[in-house]
Design a protein around this motif. Structure first.
Motif: not given
Length: 391
Positions: A283-285, A291-293, A316-323, A325-331
């Motif tokens: 699920l985390r994967e 999140a990356d997409n 929700p698991e860790n979806l909020k943190d992953l999201m 992080s992905a937004i910041e990395e893509n910005w």
């Protein structure tokens, strides 16, 4: 022709006034005239009609008015004009809610049912009849119905163009079928888009944002087979207070850029997706890939909010943190994004409540002079409802 244009203009101005009052409860007539750049006498004439028809009510003097002079009367939409039915139907289950026009849930029911092209209309008519039993018992008037379904849908005509999960591979004129047997007006929309309409109709603060609704459901993607079990994801895109449908009504269809012909919406093979959602590592994967997409889309379009709905809100698991992080990395810019990530509090009712919100938004929409001229919304819709109520 002149008379037709005059009637059309009156309908548009009435709808504009109703929408202004709906979005700004407690507003005065004078303020409405200023907001819409209408002559005060025009507003007064229209207000008399909609007050007489009890679409709007007065709520006393405006206590926030400053200065001297007679206090202005505050206006609100009449919350007692009726209730709305919101329906979600998937290939194996359904959820129904009856709400007020403010989005408060009065009644809900759900169950299992294997829906497909052949039985979809009779199934929906059965659910509508069941909801009517509640409204009649409670002495409530059913204003209309919103329906959320999986697939590619033309929401202006109520035609399902394609829906793999419902086994619809040729256009199905569903609204026409339903309204032959049903006196209420029905609006039909893609399920993920309904999640947007719920946010727009029942959470006014979201109208100031371009946002993304992400509907995720853990289910079998082929009827009666767990061979294709996995996470089904659909997106709803709200831009400038409108839900984006696209030229072919396919806006929001999701598929990871890493997916292949051998896989579904994600790069993860079907055989591994069978373990969702219990397999937390898998699920985390999948969440990380999602999140990356989404991060690319969020930054490219400049969305400032994401709302996760459906089963994603329950897991929700860790979806909020992953999201985040992905937004910041893509910005790439050093700018404050002022970004919000939320999980819908409606759980498995998010689509059905959103479908009710779809109808409410149509009730307070403004008819277009040209585009989608045939769509019955705003005061035109209310007049039809009132005629049915008085008959």
């Amino acid at each position: 022709l002149i008379m037709a244009d005059s009637n059309r203009l009156h309908s548009i101005n009435t709808s504009r006034i109703l929408r202004a009052i709906w979005l700004n409860p407690g507003v005065s007539r004078i303020k409405v005239a200023e907001m819409l750049d209408l002559d005060p006498s025009t507003v007064t004439k229209i207000m008399q009609v909609i007050l007489d028809r009890k679409h709007v009510v007065t709520v006393g003097k405006n206590t926030e008015q400053s200065g001297v002079g007679r206090r202005q009367i505050s206006l609100r939409v009449n919350g007692d004009i009726g209730v709305v039915l919101g329906l979600e139907v998937q290939d194996s289950r359904y959820v129904a809610v009856v709400t007020t026009i403010a989005g408060a849930t009065l009644h809900t029911f759900d169950g299992q049912f294997a829906a497909n092209r052949e039985n979809l209309a009779p199934h929906l008519l059965g659910l509508i009849a069941r909801a009517r039993e509640f409204t009649r018992r409670e002495g409530l008037f059913l204003l209309g119905i919103g329906v959320g379904l999986p697939g590619i849908i033309d929401p202006y005509t109520g035609v399902i163009l394609r829906s793999n999960s419902l086994e619809i591979h040729e256009p199905l004129r569903l609204r026409d079928e339903l309204e032959r047997e049903c006196e209420e007006r029905i609006f039909i929309e893609n399920d993920a888009n309904c999640c947007c309409w719920g946010e727009l109709a029942f959470k006014p603060e979201n109208r100031t944002r371009n946002f993304l609704a992400v509907l995720g459901e853990f289910r079998d993607l082929s009827q009666g087979s767990n061979e294709y079990h996995g996470l089904a994801v659909g997106l709803g895109l709200a831009v400038r207070e409108r839900v984006l449908h696209g030229d072919h009504f396919t806006a929001g269809e999701f598929r990871s850029v890493l997916a292949t012909k051998e896989t579904g919406q994600f790069k993860v093979p079907w055989k591994d997706l069978k373990s969702l959602p219990e397999n937390t590592e898998m699920l985390r994967e999948v969440y990380r890939e999602l999140a990356d997409n989404l991060a690319f889309l969020v930054n490219c379009v400049d969305f400032t909010k994401i709302v996760f709905t459906g089963d994603l809100a329950a897991r929700p698991e860790n979806l909020k943190d992953l999201m985040a992080s992905a937004i910041e990395e893509n910005w790439t810019y050093n700018l404050d994004r002022n970004f919000i990530i939320e999980f819908s509090e409606h759980g498995d009712r998010a689509v059905s409540i959103g479908a009710a919100g779809l109808f409410v938004d149509k009730l307070f929409s403004v008819p277009d002079m040209a585009d989608r001229f045939e769509e019955l919304v705003g005061y035109d819709l209310y007049e039809r409802i009132l005629a049915r109520k008085e008959s």
